[in-house]
Design a protein around this motif. Sequence first.
Motif, PDB file in Angstrom:
ATOM      1  N   GLU A  93       0.824  -1.212   0.000  1.00 26.68           N
ATOM      2  CA  GLU A  93       0.000   0.000   0.000  1.00 26.68           C
ATOM      3  C   GLU A  93       0.854   1.257   0.000  1.00 26.68           C
ATOM      4  OE1 GLU A  93      -0.359  -2.584   2.039  1.00 26.68           O
ATOM      5  OE2 GLU A  93      -2.426  -3.324   1.853  1.00 26.68           O
ATOM      6  N   HIS A 393       0.264 -25.386   0.973  1.00 28.60           N
ATOM      7  CA  HIS A 393       0.575 -24.925   2.335  1.00 28.60           C
ATOM      8  C   HIS A 393       0.447 -26.081   3.329  1.00 28.60           C
ATOM      9  CE1 HIS A 393       0.749 -20.770   1.153  1.00 28.60           C
ATOM     10  NE2 HIS A 393      -0.551 -20.576   1.053  1.00 28.60           N
ATOM     11  N   THR A 462       3.042 -11.783   0.708  1.00 25.26           N
ATOM     12  CA  THR A 462       3.303 -11.084   1.966  1.00 25.26           C
ATOM     13  C   THR A 462       4.802 -10.797   2.111  1.00 25.26           C
ATOM     14  OG1 THR A 462       1.402 -12.188   2.930  1.00 25.26           O
ATOM     15  CG2 THR A 462       2.943 -11.197   4.461  1.00 25.26           C
TER      16      THR A 462
HETATM   17  C1  LIG Z   1      -1.612  -4.457   5.135  1.00 26.49           C
HETATM   18  C2  LIG Z   1      -2.513  -5.485   4.570  1.00 26.49           C
HETATM   19  N1  LIG Z   1      -2.766  -5.468   3.262  1.00 26.49           N
HETATM   20  C3  LIG Z   1      -3.582  -6.400   2.719  1.00 26.49           C
HETATM   21  C4  LIG Z   1      -4.160  -7.364   3.499  1.00 26.49           C
HETATM   22  C5  LIG Z   1      -5.123  -8.353   2.875  1.00 26.49           C
HETATM   23  N2  LIG Z   1      -4.527  -9.670   2.681  1.00 26.49           N
HETATM   24  C6  LIG Z   1      -4.697 -10.639   3.592  1.00 26.49           C
HETATM   25  S1  LIG Z   1      -3.984 -12.053   3.126  1.00 26.49           S
HETATM   26  C7  LIG Z   1      -3.444 -11.429   1.685  1.00 26.49           C
HETATM   27  C8  LIG Z   1      -2.728 -12.253   0.646  1.00 26.49           C
HETATM   28  C9  LIG Z   1      -1.497 -12.878   1.072  1.00 26.49           C
HETATM   29  O1  LIG Z   1      -0.902 -13.527  -0.007  1.00 26.49           O
HETATM   30  P1  LIG Z   1       0.264 -14.555   0.213  1.00 26.49           P
HETATM   31  O2  LIG Z   1       1.196 -14.062   1.260  1.00 26.49           O
HETATM   32  O3  LIG Z   1       0.888 -14.868  -1.092  1.00 26.49           O
HETATM   33  O4  LIG Z   1      -0.458 -15.832   0.828  1.00 26.49           O
HETATM   34  P2  LIG Z   1      -1.594 -16.771   0.210  1.00 26.49           P
HETATM   35  O5  LIG Z   1      -2.901 -16.195   0.632  1.00 26.49           O
HETATM   36  O6  LIG Z   1      -1.418 -16.819  -1.268  1.00 26.49           O
HETATM   37  O7  LIG Z   1      -1.390 -18.083   0.840  1.00 26.49           O
HETATM   38  C10 LIG Z   1      -3.821 -10.108   1.583  1.00 26.49           C
HETATM   39  C11 LIG Z   1      -3.526  -9.273   0.428  1.00 26.49           C
HETATM   40  C12 LIG Z   1      -3.885  -7.320   4.883  1.00 26.49           C
HETATM   41  N3  LIG Z   1      -4.425  -8.193   5.734  1.00 26.49           N
HETATM   42  N4  LIG Z   1      -3.048  -6.389   5.381  1.00 26.49           N
END
Ligand SMILES: Cc1ncc(C[n+]2csc(CCOP(=O)(O)OP(=O)(O)O)c2C)c(N)n1
Lengths: 572, 190
Positions: A93, A393, A462
């Motif tokens: 962000e 996972h 993440t």
């Molecule tokens: C600061 C922030 N931005 C966005 C989110 C929303 N969010 C939660 S999980 C996620 C995706 C994470 O992706 P990844 O780390 O690749 O894990 P995956 O879900 O693919 O297993 C997002 C964007 C959040 N919780 N906090």
Amino acid sequence: MRQIYLKTIVGKKNYGYFCDGQHNLGCLFNSIKEIMGQLVLLGAEAIAQGALDAGMSGIYAYPGTPSTEITEYVQRNKYARDNGIRSSWSANEKTALESALGMSYAGKKSMVCMKHVGLNVAADGFLNSAITGAGGGFIVTVADDPSMHSSQNEQDSRFYADFALLPVFEPSSQQEAYDMVFSAFTLSEKFGIPVMMRITTRLSHSRASITTLSPRSQNALKLPEDPRQFVLLPSIARKRYKMLLGIQNQLITESDKSGYNSFEPGTDHSLGIIACGIACNYVKENFPGGLPYPMLKICQYPAPEELIRKMAVECKTILVLEEGYPLLESKLKGLLNNTNLTIKGRLDGTLPRDGELTPDIVGLALGCKVALGPDIPEFLANRPPSMCKGCGHIDTFLALKEAISEFGGDRTFSDIGCYTLAALPPLDAVNSCVDMGASITMAKGAADAGLIPAVAFIGDSTFTHSGMTGLLDAINEDSPITVIISDNETTGMTGGQTSAAFGKLEGICRGLGVPEEHLKIITPLKKNQEPNVDVISRELKHPGISVIISRRECIQTAIKRKKEEKSRKTEP
Amino acid sequence: MKTDIILAGVGGQGILTIAAVIGFASLHEKLFIKQSEVHGMSQRGGAVQSHLRISSDPVSSDLIPLGRASLILSVEPMEALRYLPYLSKDGWVITSVVPFVNISDYPDMTMIENSIIKIANHILLDAEKVAKECGSPKSSNIVMLGAASGHVDLSFEALRKGVEMVFGRKGQDMVDANLRALDAGKTFSR
Ligand SMILES: Cc1ncc(C[n+]2csc(CCOP(=O)(O)OP(=O)(O)O)c2C)c(N)n1
């Protein structure tokens, strides 16, 4: 009693867990326009369509519920594609907000979108952008999630705008969400400041018909008249801050005159209602035959002081309805400087202190009867979301659990993504989930305290959002932690958006300085359990930093990809 | 006219498709709609619901108040019960009896059925069986919509139009299969 009951049933349907995602119907409803000449849009989509029609040149965002659909709408919009409207995902962000600010510096209209907690990540840029001001119209769109349907907290973004001294538009309907983008760009350019659009989950994820306005063109490239406007050296920043303070009264006047704020007179002055955003819908819902009390609808901030004073003259008891924290409610006494007033709302217990509003909660606060239907049978079971069958996972966690068992203890710091669901049974495999990237840094801190080895479990998206910098800290001190990057090659939890990390993880780790002999790649499959446990065990025993990339494509993304490939083959 | 419908089910069962068909049908009849949906659990086996409000006048709240839904239409029996407090006094519960068991503590089916039967206005049907019998095995959700068609305050013709619009882009075969499912559901509940 009844209120508590209401809260529990209302609460019972929420098992939210950072979920987001599939809104394939979006495309379907969007095609109504072709079929029936009508646009039926989610609140989020209405903002996107508004931005396109109002001449936005670029949208910047990192996915997050309930904001994701705004950017996705622009990404699949034909007009946007044909006209080169910039819309791909940013790494986080903060990078998104700063890029949007850069576009505004260059004179074009831009928008940045995020969920509420994303604004924490972008807060530095946001607060300082209030001082630099904007060039082209600059909208910061934030989607809050009261009741935490899919979030770690329910913070209210209006506080950030208040803190930054910036105006906010908070639509009460899909139509207002659309219209307000025009108004927000206009206000932003009139005063040369960023403007916030704030929505909450309900409006973001609810559809209604929209009437569109005649489109405006994009701005031409144009540099700031003062070449130092954006240089926040103290001497300049002090001047700019005084300018920001100087326009506050004008912003209040804008709110008082705004068509989005309205005073609806009533016949019964025993109570005055101030309803913000979608709260005014819930009031109307409870009085289908017309509202007896005067109501002030507030959808543009800073608070319209003239209108609020008018309410205080007419009514000595004022009920404040806010979808979020009691921002206005707590300001009201000071603003009116009148101790004879009774202010009701979330602070005096008239409304619950937490959670989103509903027509029923608002109805109860207004003394209306709630016509509760039959009770939910006691035996009803919850149906919490879980990781998909066959998810990579899961195999990574199974290997980690076996490898870590010889050390015992709760030492797995995790992060935010689908893998956070491993906190629940049957896996019960993670001990933390705080904010994006915190897995690595918390593991490091715990190791510093003597919890050795400590494990960080983080997703690919993440990791590039906020994990890389923490890894650099751990590398610089050769901390005895094992970082597992569970790489499903997508941003899974929010519906499978492209991950900025795709194809780059090894390079990033090497570049940051992870030693080659402690950078391992494994494939999480049942048949690999034994060798995978072996790799993890060895790295857990290594008294310094190691990174294990556990890579297998998200099965949802794989299914989607195969479907698309198939339909491409069958198409003539 | 005003109809408030709660659609219930588990992710992947197609309740948002039902919402889309009703949505199109309502627009076809020049009515106002608001449709709020819970996104996200769809892929993860979580409970999914949608509040669908259809009215001849503009709709204020995106959410249906408790005790006001004239219909709970569910593609899964336990999920039908989850939203009972929303049901109005003379409201209908129309649900498939085919359980979607993805949790270890799924309650006993007879308890679930007994609770549904206690609601004065209810229709229970094996949507999977009806879908198979009419040659549209993948259209249980549209069978359910057909079964509820007498309680949504929209003409059957409008619902058929809705099906055509929603499935049209997937080809005439899909349209036909789902129209068959819609008819079969309607025939069952008659
Ligand atoms: C600061 C922030 N931005 C966005 C989110 C929303 N969010 C939660 S999980 C996620 C995706 C994470 O992706 P990844 O780390 O690749 O894990 P995956 O879900 O693919 O297993 C997002 C964007 C959040 N919780 N906090």
